[in-house]
Write a protein that holds these residues in place. Structure first.
Motif, PDB file in Angstrom:
ATOM      1  N   ARG A  81      36.556  65.400  10.377  1.00 44.11           N
ATOM      2  CA  ARG A  81      36.430  66.630   9.582  1.00 44.11           C
ATOM      3  C   ARG A  81      37.715  66.897   8.796  1.00 44.11           C
ATOM      4  O   ARG A  81      37.675  67.264   7.617  1.00 44.11           O
ATOM      5  N   GLY A 119      27.620  57.727   9.999  1.00 43.70           N
ATOM      6  CA  GLY A 119      26.903  58.991  10.046  1.00 43.70           C
ATOM      7  C   GLY A 119      25.514  58.842   9.466  1.00 43.70           C
ATOM      8  O   GLY A 119      24.949  57.743   9.435  1.00 43.70           O
ATOM      9  N   TYR A 158      29.570  61.368  12.239  1.00 43.27           N
ATOM     10  CA  TYR A 158      29.588  61.646  13.670  1.00 43.27           C
ATOM     11  C   TYR A 158      30.121  60.483  14.517  1.00 43.27           C
ATOM     12  O   TYR A 158      30.200  60.586  15.739  1.00 43.27           O
ATOM     13  N   THR A 198      30.999  67.404   9.224  1.00 38.83           N
ATOM     14  CA  THR A 198      30.517  67.153  10.580  1.00 38.83           C
ATOM     15  C   THR A 198      29.654  68.335  10.991  1.00 38.83           C
ATOM     16  O   THR A 198      29.659  69.380  10.330  1.00 38.83           O
ATOM     17  N   THR A 220      27.943  70.789  17.173  1.00 39.81           N
ATOM     18  CA  THR A 220      28.481  69.887  18.194  1.00 39.81           C
ATOM     19  C   THR A 220      29.273  70.701  19.212  1.00 39.81           C
ATOM     20  O   THR A 220      30.103  71.525  18.853  1.00 39.81           O
ATOM     21  N   VAL A 223      35.804  63.356  16.177  1.00 39.59           N
ATOM     22  CA  VAL A 223      34.923  63.974  15.172  1.00 39.59           C
ATOM     23  C   VAL A 223      35.699  65.035  14.393  1.00 39.59           C
ATOM     24  O   VAL A 223      35.570  65.146  13.158  1.00 39.59           O
TER      25      VAL A 223
END
Length: 705
Positions: A253, A179, A232, A259, A263, A249
């Motif tokens: 989380r 990330g 990510y 995250t 998105t 993803v």
């Protein structure tokens, strides 16, 4: 150099690529290693795009240390090195909506996918890339991206970031979470205030502050800085997180990582663009820096099949925020003639600053673009044409070569006349012809056109072709006009030394800019290139439609120059087996084949090629070792619908196993792989007694050793 690549000579392009390699490497070092960028992000993007555009215009000049092939920068000496199990790559960029359509189209084409296709779209965080390695749920290592292969060990600093978990429950035994480390705007402002109070240097922007804070040898300094982390992606895994990007993803989380809430799953290019515009509208209110939106194919199995280029994945792209625009006056339209005879219009402008660069030239693409028509004859710009004297809009969407986007008709001079595209070559006065279906008008003069002749010679000596050391753009131009030692065609290069020996006092070594040593080095370099691989020779001839990849394809297929030239001679008869075999090569269509055969059958061009080959030892293609492959040397044709792979994947797979892939069935075909919907090819193969198998049998066959 602020010169437009359209106006560069090859020597200027080579010099500029050398400069750019040095400048970008220094920028990478200051950005990734020292965390003290000396140029803006926009200027950095401009330099990289300039490098890419020059490489596109002069592909043979691409350097071994090209920034296009590099990711990040080397690891600083102060940090220990960490070898990434899975490379941390950069992303390709899109700057216009049409490029998003192109991206989706490329994905579908590569996969042969016609059904629903989902993508994720998420903000592109402007921070520092970080990889976190967890073993049995424990954080054991944190590393920066570095050069993509090797990063810096910043575990001690990463442990101080409050939203990076030290322990994970229900995670795979091995999990690398990737990330971006970033700093929020309000935290950045507060940090700089504290820096001022302490009399210390302030940071230029949140990205610099985040990078400088993470890359501290003293973890207490990092702890005092308000850093955060968005997850990510992932690297090495002992087991999959999920079957889709979005689900993976969401799994991150659930493991405790932050995250991005923006998105979103999108089902088309238009949905991606719509979400991009939504994120762009929110950009100033997010509280952290972003510089675009990242699109990824959602299905992880499709990601695997799409794979990677040298430094970027095929399944993802970064849609950067928008172009910079400016208005100026169009003062003229010039025509440049390239090595294939293409007449390219270039706009001459009153100088104007666009994105920090002074622009005085811009591409006009072709005559249709000038007249307000697109590639398919459709109206663009509401059908408005460009005329000399117009007030025009210039744009640079991260592109180095500026383009004209629009025209303000209210500012058009009363005497502005429609531009008449020339039908006569401005260099040699030969007719300039536009074939049906071609967007480009071309000079018909061939080798009698000095512009084409010089450009062909420049191409011949360029890096991807003969690559003769000491014989670059400047020298080609000088020799072309030299009354004593003229070089008008490639063969003349290889008689240069013999002709020079008869020149007495006018010998090359006695001329300005030359000496005995430089002359001998040039002649030695020329002699060295008398031995040339077949693919390089074919590419060096500068035949229209025959690029480097096509030359490699032809060389692999024919394997020797003798076989190649016999095939070219026989293929002049379009009804011959040789011509049918040529167009049957997968990747060779009739346009390609006709251009190739025409070049070798044209009297003057063929004579020039024959004079050249008399001086050469043309090396046969050495076939790759395919071990005990059951299909090595076989000619394979695919037909019908392939259900487990795309046609592009099947072709690559077959060639890797040593087979030759053809586009049509003939008596030379060994195997026909027939999927559902196989038609006339299957019928013809059966009539010829050719082995016909289905996709499953093919996969089993190539799996044999």
């Amino acid at each position: 150099m602020n010169k437009n690549p359209l106006d560069m000579t090859m020597a200027e392009a080579r010099s500029e690529l050398k400069r750019l390699a040095k400048v970008i490497a220094a920028a990478n070092s200051s950005y990734h290693t020292a965390d003290a960028p000396e140029i803006s992000d926009a200027e950095y993007d401009r330099l990289r795009r300039l490098n890419s555009e020059i490489e596109a215009a002069f592909p043979d000049l691409k350097r071994a240390d090209s920034p296009s092939d590099n990711v990040g920068a080397e690891v600083a000496e102060a940090f220990s090195k960490v070898k990434h199990d899975v490379r941390m790559l950069s992303l390709g960029n899109a700057f216009e909506d049409t490029e998003v359509d192109d991206f989706v189209g490329r994905v579908r084409s590569y996969l042969g996918h016609v059904g629903p296709l989902a993508f994720t779209a998420e903000p592109k965080i402007d921070g520092l890339s970080l990889s976190l390695r967890y073993e049995n749920g424990e954080l054991v290592q944190a590393a920066t991206r570095g050069d993509g292969e090797t990063g810096e060990n910043v575990t001690h600093s990463a442990r101080t970031i409050s939203n990076i978990p030290h322990h994970l429950d229900n995670a795979p035994d091995l999990l690398e979470v990737r990330g971006e480390v970033y700093m929020r705007h309000d935290d950045f402002a507060a940090l700089n205030e504290r820096q001022i109070e302490k009399g210390e240097k302030t940071f230029a922007n949140p990205r610099n502050a985040a990078a400088g804070s993470l890359r501290q040898l003293d973890a207490n300094i990092t702890r005092s800085r308000p850093l955060a982390f968005f997850a990510y992606a992932w690297g090495a895994l002992s087991e999959p997180l999920a079957t889709t990007q979005l689900a993976a993803v969401n799994r991150l989380r659930s493991l405790g990582f932050q995250t991005n809430d923006l998105t979103k799953l999108c089902a088309s290019a238009q949905e991606l663009i719509t979400h991009y515009k939504s994120i762009e509208e929110q950009r100033s209110t997010l509280g952290y820096d972003i510089d675009g939106v990242v699109y990824k194919v959602d299905d992880l199995e499709l990601q695997r099949r799409l794979g990677f280029r040298s430094t970027t994945p095929r399944w993802a792209i970064a849609h950067k925020f928008p172009a910079e625009l400016a208005w100026t006056r169009l003062r003229g339209i010039d025509i440049q003639v390239g090595r294939t005879g293409a007449l390219s219009p270039v706009a001459r402008l009153d100088p104007v600053t666009v994105g920090g660069v002074v622009v005085s030239n811009a591409t006009l693409h072709n005559e249709d673009y000038i007249q307000g028509r697109g590639n398919k004859g459709e109206e663009i710009r509401d059908g408005k044409d460009f005329r000399v004297g117009d007030w025009v809009q210039v744009y640079r969407a991260g592109d180095v070569i500026p383009k004209l986007a629009d025209v303000n008709l209210a500012e058009r001079p009363d005497d502005a006349a429609p531009y008449e595209f020339p039908t006569i070559c401005p260099e040699c006065q030969s007719p300039a012809i536009r074939d049906d279906g071609d967007a480009v008008r071309r000079c018909s003069g061939g080798l009698i056109c000095p512009a084409q002749a010089i450009e062909k010679l420049k191409h011949f000596v360029s890096r991807g072709c003969f690559d003769i050391d000491g014989l670059g753009n400047k020298q080609v131009e000088a020799f072309f006009g030299d009354p004593e030692l003229p070089v008008k065609e490639p063969a003349d290069i290889f008689t240069l030394q013999v002709r020079d020996a008869d020149n007495g006092l006018k010998r090359l070594k006695n001329r300005d800019g030359w000496g005995d040593k430089s002359t001998q080095k040039l002649f030695a370099a020329i002699d060295e290139k008398r031995n040339i691989p077949l693919n390089r020779l074919i590419f060096s001839l500068g035949i229209r439609h025959v690029g480097e990849a096509a030359a490699n394809l032809l060389a692999r297929h024919f394997s020797s120059y003798d076989k190649f030239i016999i095939a070219m001679d026989e293929a002049t008869d379009r009804d011959s087996n040789a011509y049918q075999d040529l167009i049957a090569i997968d990747g060779v269509g009739e346009v390609f084949a006709n251009s190739l055969v025409t070049a070798f059958s044209a009297t003057s061009e063929r004579a020039s090629i024959d004079r050249l080959t008399q001086h050469l030892n043309i090396q046969d293609v050495v076939q790759a070792d395919t071990g005990n492959s059951a299909v090595a040397g076989k000619i394979v044709v695919f037909t019908g619908t392939l259900e487990q792979m795309s046609r592009a994947e099947a072709k690559a797979q077959a060639e890797a196993a040593g087979a030759k892939v053809s586009g049509s069935v003939s008596k030379k075909t060994d195997i026909l792989v027939a999927g559902p919907g196989a038609g006339s090819k299957a019928t013809k193969a059966a009539a010829l007694g050719i082995t016909v198998i289905d996709e499953a049998a093919w996969l089993a066959l190539i799996a044999e050793e």
